[in-house]
Design an enzyme around this catalytic site. Sequence first.
Site, mmCIF file in Angstrom:
data_model
loop_
_atom_site.group_PDB
_atom_site.id
_atom_site.type_symbol
_atom_site.label_atom_id
_atom_site.label_comp_id
_atom_site.label_asym_id
_atom_site.label_seq_id
_atom_site.Cartn_x
_atom_site.Cartn_y
_atom_site.Cartn_z
ATOM 1 N N HIS A 62 7.287 0.536 0.127
ATOM 2 C CA HIS A 62 8.732 0.496 0.290
ATOM 3 C C HIS A 62 9.090 0.836 1.727
ATOM 4 O O HIS A 62 8.268 1.315 2.507
ATOM 5 C CB HIS A 62 9.439 1.444 -0.693
ATOM 6 C CG HIS A 62 9.216 2.899 -0.454
ATOM 7 N ND1 HIS A 62 9.967 3.896 -1.023
ATOM 8 C CD2 HIS A 62 8.309 3.562 0.315
ATOM 9 C CE1 HIS A 62 9.542 5.085 -0.639
ATOM 10 N NE2 HIS A 62 8.540 4.915 0.160
ATOM 11 N N HIS A 65 5.587 1.176 4.057
ATOM 12 C CA HIS A 65 4.418 2.025 3.820
ATOM 13 C C HIS A 65 4.239 2.147 2.309
ATOM 14 O O HIS A 65 5.145 1.853 1.534
ATOM 15 C CB HIS A 65 4.580 3.406 4.452
ATOM 16 C CG HIS A 65 5.718 4.196 3.872
ATOM 17 N ND1 HIS A 65 7.024 3.969 4.205
ATOM 18 C CD2 HIS A 65 5.728 5.193 2.955
ATOM 19 C CE1 HIS A 65 7.810 4.789 3.538
ATOM 20 N NE2 HIS A 65 7.050 5.552 2.764
ATOM 21 N N ASP A 96 3.852 -2.512 -9.899
ATOM 22 C CA ASP A 96 2.522 -2.280 -9.350
ATOM 23 C C ASP A 96 2.154 -3.312 -8.288
ATOM 24 O O ASP A 96 2.289 -4.526 -8.503
ATOM 25 C CB ASP A 96 1.477 -2.305 -10.476
ATOM 26 C CG ASP A 96 0.113 -1.823 -10.000
ATOM 27 O OD1 ASP A 96 0.074 -0.884 -9.174
ATOM 28 O OD2 ASP A 96 -0.903 -2.381 -10.449
ATOM 29 N N HIS A 97 1.691 -2.818 -7.133
ATOM 30 C CA HIS A 97 1.289 -3.651 -5.993
ATOM 31 C C HIS A 97 2.428 -4.582 -5.550
ATOM 32 O O HIS A 97 2.204 -5.749 -5.217
ATOM 33 C CB HIS A 97 0.022 -4.446 -6.310
ATOM 34 C CG HIS A 97 -1.217 -3.612 -6.274
ATOM 35 N ND1 HIS A 97 -1.535 -2.721 -7.262
ATOM 36 C CD2 HIS A 97 -2.208 -3.522 -5.339
ATOM 37 C CE1 HIS A 97 -2.683 -2.120 -6.960
ATOM 38 N NE2 HIS A 97 -3.106 -2.570 -5.795
ATOM 39 N N HIS A 135 2.546 4.036 -1.446
ATOM 40 C CA HIS A 135 2.239 5.255 -2.179
ATOM 41 C C HIS A 135 1.457 4.896 -3.440
ATOM 42 O O HIS A 135 1.650 3.815 -4.013
ATOM 43 C CB HIS A 135 3.513 5.982 -2.623
ATOM 44 C CG HIS A 135 4.336 6.523 -1.498
ATOM 45 N ND1 HIS A 135 3.998 7.663 -0.809
ATOM 46 C CD2 HIS A 135 5.487 6.061 -0.941
ATOM 47 C CE1 HIS A 135 4.915 7.894 0.118
ATOM 48 N NE2 HIS A 135 5.831 6.938 0.069
ATOM 49 N N GLU A 189 5.674 10.891 -5.866
ATOM 50 C CA GLU A 189 5.445 9.996 -4.732
ATOM 51 C C GLU A 189 4.161 10.390 -4.010
ATOM 52 O O GLU A 189 3.396 9.541 -3.548
ATOM 53 C CB GLU A 189 6.636 10.074 -3.780
ATOM 54 C CG GLU A 189 6.611 9.068 -2.662
ATOM 55 C CD GLU A 189 7.900 9.087 -1.872
ATOM 56 O OE1 GLU A 189 8.701 8.143 -2.021
ATOM 57 O OE2 GLU A 189 8.125 10.073 -1.126
ATOM 58 N N CYS A 193 9.326 6.911 7.417
ATOM 59 C CA CYS A 193 9.614 6.086 6.239
ATOM 60 C C CYS A 193 10.519 4.904 6.575
ATOM 61 O O CYS A 193 10.753 4.046 5.720
ATOM 62 C CB CYS A 193 10.255 6.933 5.136
ATOM 63 S SG CYS A 193 9.174 8.226 4.496
#
Length: 259
Positions: A138, A163, A202-203, A165, A249, A157
């Site tokens: 995100h 970036h 996801d991904h 997580h 996170e 961020c």
Amino acid sequence: MFHLTREVRFALSEPNDPQFRDRPTNSFGGYPTLRGVQPFLTIQITLAGQLQSNSSYLRNIKEIDDVVRKRAIAKMNGWIDAPHAIPVKLFDLLCDAWPGTQLERVDLLLSPYLSLSCSSSEHPMIRLSQTFEFCASHRLHNDALSDEENRKTFGKCNNPFGHGHNYRLKVTLKGTPGSNGILIDVPAMERIVDQAIIERFDHKNLNVEVPDFKNLLPSVENIAMVIYRTLKPRFAETPAKLANVKVWETSKTACEYEE
């Protein structure tokens, strides 16, 4: 008011296990000791009250251990056919075990990721929590702010390339177990979460690929809120209602959300 939690670890062995004739020699690793591949469980007892004047204890932890082992553990083999009802049975069995101190909550950890609980405020309901994970990227950026304001507000961020997580998600349901001793079939619960959240998140680049964040910053707070609001109607037609969700996170940063 003080709140004290004590964790009791044990292997679910036969009531005539010869270990019961001896004192615990490794209560950290669990007693009775795990000898083979039988179930290994953890009970967390939370007591509430005031400190004893002579000791400054809420309750002596050895007394908590002793009561749980003598009253509860030997009986649990007879309860495994109704697993989700076990926390209620434990609560009922132990509620008067420590006079002058209130039994506030019983948690039964079936694995490091799946747990059941019963609290004094919700008895005879239980809570069931299961943990999931997903990876996503995100970028935190507010178009209403200047580039300098964004960098000042969000720091790294705000990286234009985003970036990622490794997010951890705990979903907690609540309700009363049915006549079969089950609140909800856990694989069915997992399918709901997988289809509604994991497959979509996801991904993925949350800003770009998940419509929920088209006009919403994908902060951990908003991610928790979106997940909650997405899952709530999915469980509305089941006996298990959504209680809350918690999203990590990082190992140091998490947000819990409920309505």
